[in-house]
Design a protein around this motif. Structure first.
Motif, PDB file in Angstrom:
ATOM      1  N   THR A 253      -5.842   0.802  -1.391  1.00  0.00           N
ATOM      2  CA  THR A 253      -5.668   0.766   0.120  1.00  0.00           C
ATOM      3  C   THR A 253      -5.620  -0.806   0.453  1.00  0.00           C
ATOM      4  N   GLY A 254      -4.446  -0.954   1.192  1.00  0.00           N
ATOM      5  CA  GLY A 254      -3.965  -2.283   1.669  1.00  0.00           C
ATOM      6  C   GLY A 254      -3.054  -2.823   1.028  1.00  0.00           C
ATOM      7  N   ASP A 255      -2.657  -2.229  -0.109  1.00  0.00           N
ATOM      8  CA  ASP A 255      -1.443  -3.038  -0.969  1.00  0.00           C
ATOM      9  C   ASP A 255      -0.289  -2.614  -0.556  1.00  0.00           C
ATOM     10  N   LEU A 256       0.750  -3.619  -0.392  1.00  0.00           N
ATOM     11  CA  LEU A 256       2.229  -3.116  -0.510  1.00  0.00           C
ATOM     12  C   LEU A 256       3.027  -3.387  -1.558  1.00  0.00           C
ATOM     13  N   MET A 257       3.681  -2.633  -2.085  1.00  0.00           N
ATOM     14  CA  MET A 257       4.746  -2.989  -2.983  1.00  0.00           C
ATOM     15  C   MET A 257       6.008  -3.329  -2.504  1.00  0.00           C
ATOM     16  N   LEU A 258       6.620  -4.402  -2.939  1.00  0.00           N
ATOM     17  CA  LEU A 258       8.088  -4.566  -2.738  1.00  0.00           C
ATOM     18  C   LEU A 258       8.846  -4.479  -4.021  1.00  0.00           C
ATOM     19  N   MET A 259       9.676  -3.658  -3.879  1.00  0.00           N
ATOM     20  CA  MET A 259      10.663  -3.580  -5.007  1.00  0.00           C
ATOM     21  C   MET A 259      11.961  -3.947  -4.896  1.00  0.00           C
ATOM     22  N   TYR A 260      12.261  -5.192  -5.624  1.00  0.00           N
ATOM     23  CA  TYR A 260      13.282  -5.805  -5.354  1.00  0.00           C
ATOM     24  C   TYR A 260      14.467  -5.297  -6.705  1.00  0.00           C
ATOM     25  N   GLY A 261      15.645  -4.387  -6.107  1.00  0.00           N
ATOM     26  CA  GLY A 261      16.277  -4.009  -6.758  1.00  0.00           C
ATOM     27  C   GLY A 261      17.689  -3.596  -6.309  1.00  0.00           C
ATOM     28  N   THR A 262      18.463  -2.611  -6.720  1.00  0.00           N
ATOM     29  CA  THR A 262      19.794  -2.321  -6.067  1.00  0.00           C
ATOM     30  C   THR A 262      19.423  -2.141  -4.785  1.00  0.00           C
ATOM     31  N   THR A 263      18.325  -1.282  -4.291  1.00  0.00           N
ATOM     32  CA  THR A 263      17.933  -1.034  -2.952  1.00  0.00           C
ATOM     33  C   THR A 263      16.405  -1.827  -2.831  1.00  0.00           C
ATOM     34  N   MET A 264      16.073  -1.776  -1.626  1.00  0.00           N
ATOM     35  CA  MET A 264      14.685  -2.262  -1.514  1.00  0.00           C
ATOM     36  C   MET A 264      13.704  -1.391  -0.995  1.00  0.00           C
ATOM     37  N   PHE A 265      12.527  -1.421  -1.717  1.00  0.00           N
ATOM     38  CA  PHE A 265      11.750  -0.425  -1.641  1.00  0.00           C
ATOM     39  C   PHE A 265      10.336  -1.074  -1.072  1.00  0.00           C
ATOM     40  N   LEU A 266       9.643  -0.220  -0.228  1.00  0.00           N
ATOM     41  CA  LEU A 266       8.318  -0.713   0.403  1.00  0.00           C
ATOM     42  C   LEU A 266       7.158   0.355   0.343  1.00  0.00           C
ATOM     43  N   VAL A 267       6.115   0.445  -0.413  1.00  0.00           N
ATOM     44  CA  VAL A 267       5.337   1.214  -0.478  1.00  0.00           C
ATOM     45  C   VAL A 267       3.856   0.647   0.049  1.00  0.00           C
ATOM     46  N   HIS A 268       3.376   1.147   1.131  1.00  0.00           N
ATOM     47  CA  HIS A 268       1.760   0.607   1.443  1.00  0.00           C
ATOM     48  C   HIS A 268       1.082   1.810   1.351  1.00  0.00           C
ATOM     49  N   THR A 269      -0.049   1.576   0.859  1.00  0.00           N
ATOM     50  CA  THR A 269      -1.426   2.519   0.279  1.00  0.00           C
ATOM     51  C   THR A 269      -2.072   2.493   1.602  1.00  0.00           C
ATOM     52  N   VAL A 270      -2.437   3.793   2.055  1.00  0.00           N
ATOM     53  CA  VAL A 270      -3.232   3.863   3.243  1.00  0.00           C
ATOM     54  C   VAL A 270      -4.358   4.672   2.833  1.00  0.00           C
ATOM     55  N   PRO A 271      -5.482   4.596   3.671  1.00  0.00           N
ATOM     56  CA  PRO A 271      -6.577   5.486   3.324  1.00  0.00           C
ATOM     57  C   PRO A 271      -6.566   6.975   3.799  1.00  0.00           C
ATOM     58  N   GLU A 272      -5.559   7.213   4.896  1.00  0.00           N
ATOM     59  CA  GLU A 272      -5.508   8.563   5.471  1.00  0.00           C
ATOM     60  C   GLU A 272      -4.216   8.661   5.816  1.00  0.00           C
ATOM     61  N   PRO A 273      -3.734   9.918   6.081  1.00  0.00           N
ATOM     62  CA  PRO A 273      -2.293  10.214   6.429  1.00  0.00           C
ATOM     63  C   PRO A 273      -1.926   9.420   7.446  1.00  0.00           C
ATOM     64  N   LEU A 274      -0.864   8.652   7.558  1.00  0.00           N
ATOM     65  CA  LEU A 274      -0.262   8.027   8.847  1.00  0.00           C
ATOM     66  C   LEU A 274       1.295   8.548   8.617  1.00  0.00           C
ATOM     67  N   THR A 275       1.671   8.485  10.061  1.00  0.00           N
ATOM     68  CA  THR A 275       3.006   8.960  10.203  1.00  0.00           C
ATOM     69  C   THR A 275       3.960   8.049  11.249  1.00  0.00           C
ATOM     70  N   SER A 276       5.236   8.024  11.036  1.00  0.00           N
ATOM     71  CA  SER A 276       5.943   6.985  12.046  1.00  0.00           C
ATOM     72  C   SER A 276       7.226   7.882  11.912  1.00  0.00           C
ATOM     73  N   ILE A 382       7.953  -4.256   7.878  1.00  0.00           N
ATOM     74  CA  ILE A 382       6.670  -4.359   7.695  1.00  0.00           C
ATOM     75  C   ILE A 382       6.065  -4.328   8.968  1.00  0.00           C
ATOM     76  N   GLU A 383       6.615  -5.123  10.161  1.00  0.00           N
ATOM     77  CA  GLU A 383       6.260  -4.967  11.668  1.00  0.00           C
ATOM     78  C   GLU A 383       6.221  -3.401  11.933  1.00  0.00           C
ATOM     79  N   VAL A 384       7.022  -2.476  11.511  1.00  0.00           N
ATOM     80  CA  VAL A 384       7.048  -1.148  11.927  1.00  0.00           C
ATOM     81  C   VAL A 384       5.792  -0.367  10.907  1.00  0.00           C
ATOM     82  N   ILE A 385       5.451  -0.754   9.903  1.00  0.00           N
ATOM     83  CA  ILE A 385       4.407  -0.245   9.095  1.00  0.00           C
ATOM     84  C   ILE A 385       3.111  -0.592   9.810  1.00  0.00           C
ATOM     85  N   GLU A 386       2.942  -1.771  10.152  1.00  0.00           N
ATOM     86  CA  GLU A 386       1.716  -2.123  11.008  1.00  0.00           C
ATOM     87  C   GLU A 386       1.721  -1.719  12.321  1.00  0.00           C
ATOM     88  N   ALA A 387       2.755  -1.409  13.008  1.00  0.00           N
ATOM     89  CA  ALA A 387       2.811  -0.928  14.483  1.00  0.00           C
ATOM     90  C   ALA A 387       2.286   0.772  14.297  1.00  0.00           C
TER      91      ALA A 387
END
Length: 492
Positions: A253-276, A382-387
């Motif tokens: 919980t609280g981790d954000l993975m940044l994957m640097y590859g052909t595309t960029m991916f972000l995975v943030h682990t949260v304690p409960e379901p969040l939607t956006s 990142i700004e949208v994840i935190e919002a």
């Protein structure tokens, strides 16, 4: 005497990668097979599933050829969510449609949202319906290629296809299923039968397991083809970005993975379901975990494009030139939407823009602008994840783009956040190997892959990048009408 080891193989967008790893996490050797997805039309990306299996068998044989290790488990992962439909005999009815880089299903999204309700889809499925989702891609085949769809009975992704070829098992991991919006209910962690019947009629959706669970064991036939021992366990596997996160321990919980590859991916682990509406809410790779995720359609793909444009260019040389260019790329600003954009813009008709060009700009300036563009895209996500309620406490970087220091430094400078780098940043294939080792032992990511260094922001660059980021956020709305018109011309 040969040492015991595990194999991890990942099927990526531009290559398949495999690693042979000792049970203590030591990388014994690696192997790569490069490939290029087919592009049968604007916004369309496909691959023949035969490529995935052929490259797996080649990699497995290359990794084990020296005979200095005995493989006792196999881990798999792959790009996704992809849609490979097969008949009841597991014969593909057409090439696989790839993840969000393939944007053909816009009309299907509109139709499904009208029937099921956009808000209800987000509530039950965790994510707004976009071209990233597998559901509309299935619907596209049903509507546009009905004669092929009539033969379809099963749904596969790259990782589950390898599992089927290795073990004969028809399974899919929960995380991959949660990216099959709107077919999966993220609250019950099961397929949602009413919507599955609506969107994917006639498809026998696979039984679900968690990524680290055993899907089965290597069959005698697969052993003959791959050179692997018959009877060893194979993980259920998952989508590459989630395997990457596991490879560097970014699943707390609280981790954000940044994957640097052909595309960029972000995975943030949260304690409960969040939607956006601008992100993807998914279940995690491990039981009990939840994620809020984002992905950019291009990142390394743009730097590869620039490298290929410059006949004598290579990434190392262009990186040196970009370092000399300095923060701001001498007044260049780029939108990295060269294949449309996924989160948070969610616009398949977005396109790349390079603003501020003069006759004085150099290759180094252009390359620097591309690196900075991806960093601005990360900051936007990142700004949208935190919002949306995310609480990012630690950033962990992984992938091929972390090998040089410039790109990760630019991202830290633009976002103002440190990034943790582990000793091994190979990514998904290493994560698959870790899951395989955990099938047969008690492997720990901290023992396997300790922290190597932390990239910290340069305070001296902050003001410059804040100014440029504000311009970056203005550039898309200022140009989107024009760009959408041009995108329509490209389709014609």
């Amino acid at each position: 005497m040969p040492r015991n080891a595990v194999i991890g193989v990942d099927i990526g967008t531009s290559s398949s990668k495999g690693v042979l790893v000792g049970l203590d996490g030591t990388l014994i050797r690696s192997a790569v097979r490069e490939h290029t997805p087919a592009r049968p039309g604007p916004g369309r990306f496909e691959m023949d599933a035969a490529v995935w299996w052929r490259e797996f068998t080649e990699i497995a044989r290359e990794l084990t050829a020296p005979g200095d290790a005995t493989v006792i488990a196999v881990g798999v992962s792959g790009m996704g969510p992809c849609v490979l439909l097969t008949d009841e005999h597991d014969t593909p009815v057409r090439p696989a449609i790839l993840y969000g880089v393939d944007t053909r299903s816009v009309r299907q999204i509109e139709r499904i949202e009208t029937r099921l309700g956009a808000g209800e889809i987000v509530r039950r499925g965790g994510s707004a319906l976009t071209t990233q989702a597998a559901g509309p891609k299935i619907a596209w085949i049903a509507e546009e290629e009905p004669e092929l769809y009539a033969r379809a009975r099963r749904l596969y992704m790259p990782s589950s296809w390898l599992v089927a070829r290795l073990t004969g098992a028809y399974v899919l991991d929960h995380h991959s299923a949660s990216q099959c919006t709107p077919l999966y209910d993220t609250h019950t962690c099961q397929w949602y039968a009413p919507w599955a019947a609506e969107v994917a009629p006639g498809i026998d959706l696979p039984p679900l397991r968690w990524s680290g669970e055993a899907a089965g064991t290597v069959t005698a036939e697969a052993a003959r083809e791959t050179g692997l021992p018959a009877g060893i366990p194979v993980t259920t596997g998952t989508i590459d970005a989630w395997a990457e996160a596991l490879s560097v321990g970014a699943q707390h919980t609280g981790d954000l993975m940044l994957m640097y590859g052909t595309t960029m991916f972000l995975v943030h682990t949260v304690p409960e379901p969040l939607t956006s509406p601008s992100l993807w809410g998914t279940v995690g790779a491990l039981p009990g975990t939840r994620n809020l995720a984002g992905g950019m359609a291009t990142s390394g793909a743009v730097t590869n494009w620039l490298r290929d444009l410059f006949a004598d260019g290579d990434h190392a040389g262009l990186t040196r030139l970009a370092a000399k260019s300095g923060p701001g790329a001498n007044g260049l600003l780029m939108l990295p939407y060269f294949s449309g954009e996924r989160t948070p813009v969610m616009d398949p008709d977005a396109r790349g823009v390079i603003a501020g060009l003069t006759l004085s700009h150099t290759r180094g300036d252009l390359y620097r602008a591309a690196l900075e563009a991806t960093a601005f895209g990360v900051r936007h996500n990142i700004e949208v994840i935190e919002a949306a309620g995310g609480d990012i406490r630690r950033v962990v970087a992984v992938g091929g783009g972390t090998q040089g220091s410039l790109w990760t430094q630019i991202v830290s400078d633009v976002t103002g956040r440190p990034q943790e780098l582990r000793t091994t940043t190979i990514g998904a294939s290493y994560g698959g190997a870790l899951l395989a080792a955990q099938l047969v032992g008690d492997a720990s990511v901290d023992d396997w892959n300790p922290v190597r260094e932390t990239v910290t922001p340069h305070a001296a660059h902050t003001a410059r990048y804040d100014e440029l980021y504000a311009l970056y956020r203005r550039l898309y709305p200022a140009t989107s009408d024009l760009v959408h018109t041009l995108a329509g011309m490209q389709e014609r």
